[in-house]
Write an enzyme that holds these catalytic residues in place. Structure first.
Site, PDB file in Angstrom:
ATOM      1  N   CYS A 135      72.628-127.480   1.284  1.00 23.30           N
ATOM      2  CA  CYS A 135      71.398-127.493   0.484  1.00 23.30           C
ATOM      3  C   CYS A 135      70.992-126.037   0.294  1.00 23.30           C
ATOM      4  CB  CYS A 135      70.305-128.355   1.122  1.00 23.30           C
ATOM      5  SG  CYS A 135      69.643-127.803   2.694  1.00 23.30           S
ATOM      6  N   HIS A 179      79.573-128.428  29.299  1.00 24.10           N
ATOM      7  CA  HIS A 179      78.948-128.726  28.007  1.00 24.10           C
ATOM      8  C   HIS A 179      78.865-130.233  27.759  1.00 24.10           C
ATOM      9  CE1 HIS A 179      79.087-124.483  27.222  1.00 24.10           C
ATOM     10  NE2 HIS A 179      80.402-124.473  27.382  1.00 24.10           N
ATOM     11  N   THR A 187      68.946-124.125   1.982  1.00 24.82           N
ATOM     12  CA  THR A 187      68.909-123.403   3.263  1.00 24.82           C
ATOM     13  C   THR A 187      69.821-123.986   4.334  1.00 24.82           C
ATOM     14  OG1 THR A 187      67.131-124.828   4.037  1.00 24.82           O
ATOM     15  CG2 THR A 187      66.482-122.781   2.915  1.00 24.82           C
ATOM     16  N   HIS A 194      80.608-125.463  22.250  1.00 26.71           N
ATOM     17  CA  HIS A 194      79.565-125.808  23.225  1.00 26.71           C
ATOM     18  C   HIS A 194      78.809-127.086  22.868  1.00 26.71           C
ATOM     19  CE1 HIS A 194      79.059-121.504  25.102  1.00 26.71           C
ATOM     20  NE2 HIS A 194      80.328-121.798  24.850  1.00 26.71           N
ATOM     21  N   ASP A 254      72.514-131.415  -1.938  1.00 27.57           N
ATOM     22  CA  ASP A 254      71.507-131.652  -2.970  1.00 27.57           C
ATOM     23  C   ASP A 254      71.764-130.631  -4.085  1.00 27.57           C
ATOM     24  OD1 ASP A 254      70.451-129.238  -2.087  1.00 27.57           O
ATOM     25  OD2 ASP A 254      68.472-130.031  -1.598  1.00 27.57           O
TER      26      ASP A 254
HETATM   27  C1  RB5 Z   1      65.532-127.622  -2.689  1.00 29.07           C
HETATM   28  O1  RB5 Z   1      64.734-126.827  -3.515  1.00 29.07           O
HETATM   29  C2  RB5 Z   1      65.509-127.098  -1.261  1.00 29.07           C
HETATM   30  O2  RB5 Z   1      64.259-127.289  -0.711  1.00 29.07           O
HETATM   31  C3  RB5 Z   1      66.575-127.785  -0.442  1.00 29.07           C
HETATM   32  O3  RB5 Z   1      67.824-127.536  -1.022  1.00 29.07           O
HETATM   33  C4  RB5 Z   1      66.708-127.327   0.996  1.00 29.07           C
HETATM   34  O4  RB5 Z   1      66.743-125.946   1.093  1.00 29.07           O
HETATM   35  C5  RB5 Z   1      65.772-127.925   1.947  1.00 29.07           C
HETATM   36  O5  RB5 Z   1      65.824-127.635   3.156  1.00 29.07           O
END
Ligand code: RB5
Length: 152
Positions: free
Chosen positions: A65, A133, A67, A98, A8
């Site tokens: 993304c 596993h 996170t 694993h 994203d």
């Molecule tokens: C976008 O702002 C952010 O929420 C997305 O990239 C991601 O981290 C969601 O888990």
């Protein structure tokens, strides 16, 4: 090897860096977008990459993304996808050996580009160990089909 990649807006720069890194190693990459920093919703990109992997069209997938977490939550809704959020090289190796993870999720706002590329290389170079596993992976696959009844 063919890799599906997606992101994203929060993971766009990292996705571009990983794509360049892989293509420099002559690894085939199919880029499912997004293609700019314009704000988008991550689930559709997770689905595109997840379906590419689950269908066998791609061997493995990488999702970026902010996170890595949102992408992993969405990608793991696709049967056959084992997506792992990774922020260190130990986990990158362990989740291939694993968990036989087939989608790697990375957070551009969590780790730097240098570590991310090292994680990608570590993940790609590790191999599933099978054995005990495999039984666990099979149970996860059963969960996709039978839900919690698997353990009743
Ligand atoms: C976008 O702002 C952010 O929420 C997305 O990239 C991601 O981290 C969601 O888990």
């Amino acid at each position: 090897m063919k890799l599906a990649i997606g992101c994203d807006h929060g993971g766009f720069q990292l996705k571009e860096a990983i794509k360049q890194h892989l293509e420099a190693k002559n690894i085939e990459v199919e880029d499912f977008g997004t293609y700019s920093k314009d704000s988008v919703n991550f689930p559709s990109y997770a689905v595109k990459v997840g379906q590419a992997v689950a269908s066998g069209n791609s061997d493995l997938g990488i999702l970026c993304c902010g996170t890595g977490i949102g992408m992993s939550i969405a990608a793991n809704k696709i049967n056959g996808v084992r997506a792992a959020v990774v922020s260190d090289t130990f986990s990158a190796q362990a989740t291939r050996e694993h968990n036989n993870s087939n989608v790697l999720c990375l957070g551009e706002r969590v780790i730097g580009e240098g570590l991310a590329l090292l994680i990608v290389d570590t993940w790609l170079n590790a191999n599933f160990q099978g054995g005990r596993h495999q039984e666990r992976i099979d149970q996860v696959s059963d969960l996709e089909i039978n839900g919690a009844n698997t353990f009743c």
